[in-house]
Design an enzyme around this catalytic site. Structure first.
Site, PDB file in Angstrom:
ATOM      1  N   HIS A 118       0.835  -1.208   0.000  1.00  0.00           N
ATOM      2  CA  HIS A 118       0.000   0.000   0.000  1.00  0.00           C
ATOM      3  C   HIS A 118       0.865   1.252   0.000  1.00  0.00           C
ATOM      4  CE1 HIS A 118      -4.046  -1.478   0.222  1.00  0.00           C
ATOM      5  NE2 HIS A 118      -3.846  -2.184   1.335  1.00  0.00           N
ATOM      6  N   CYS A 126      -0.087   1.551  -5.862  1.00  0.00           N
ATOM      7  CA  CYS A 126      -1.056   2.378  -6.582  1.00  0.00           C
ATOM      8  C   CYS A 126      -0.551   3.809  -6.707  1.00  0.00           C
ATOM      9  CB  CYS A 126      -2.397   2.375  -5.850  1.00  0.00           C
ATOM     10  SG  CYS A 126      -3.188   0.768  -5.822  1.00  0.00           S
ATOM     11  N   ARG A 167      -0.745   2.131 -11.621  1.00  0.00           N
ATOM     12  CA  ARG A 167       0.279   1.465 -10.829  1.00  0.00           C
ATOM     13  C   ARG A 167       1.626   2.149 -11.061  1.00  0.00           C
ATOM     14  NH1 ARG A 167      -3.784   0.216  -9.372  1.00  0.00           N
ATOM     15  NH2 ARG A 167      -4.699  -1.819  -8.978  1.00  0.00           N
TER      16      ARG A 167
END
Length: 147
Positions: free
Chosen positions: A51, A125, A134
């Site tokens: 993340h 991301c 991405r």
């Protein structure tokens, strides 16, 4: 977790777990290993996801990595040192080429590699607080030291 990933330049120290599922891996603060990719130190591509925001955000600043920066992957067996040498600032989530055995973007074929090797791929991301695209950082294995 079966490994620890360290990025000294960014101060990142995070556990690596098998799989890239949100609920069982990424949302628990782990860096997730793409199951179909190589293990650390093996020929091919050791590809992981993390993340960028929330849940420990281990890959929040991987956009700041530059050629020559080190990424260490520590397992019970060895410490693997990878050196960053390429990146892709933005690609489509469907661009599975970036985690292929020989990582190469299928969206932007000029990005990536053309020969087999020992690769590391970091994915997250982008832009921040979005999952529209991405961000990809690639490196090559420099050394391996048994424990």
């Amino acid at each position: 977790a079966y490994a620890i990933l360290r990025i000294p330049r960014l101060g990142v120290v995070a556990p690596v777990a098998q799989g890239v599922g949100k609920r069982g891996v990424l949302d628990k603060g782990y860096i997730g290993h793409y199951p179909q990719t190589a293990q650390p130190g093996q020929a091919g591509n050791f590809a992981v996801a993390g993340h960028r925001n929330t849940h420990g955000e281990p890959f929040r600043y991987i956009n700041r990595l530059r050629s020559g920066d080190e990424v260490r992957v520590e397992t019970r067996e060895a410490v693997y040192l990878y050196v960053v040498d390429k990146g892709l600032a933005r690609t489509a989530p469907r661009d599975t080429g970036v985690i292929a055995n020989v990582p190469r973007s299928i969206v932007r074929p000029s990005a990536g590699y053309s020969e087999p090797g020992y690769y590391l791929t970091l994915t997250t991301c982008t832009p921040e607080y979005s999952s529209t695209y991405r961000l990809v950082v690639w490196g090559k294995l420099k050394s391996m030291r048994p424990r």
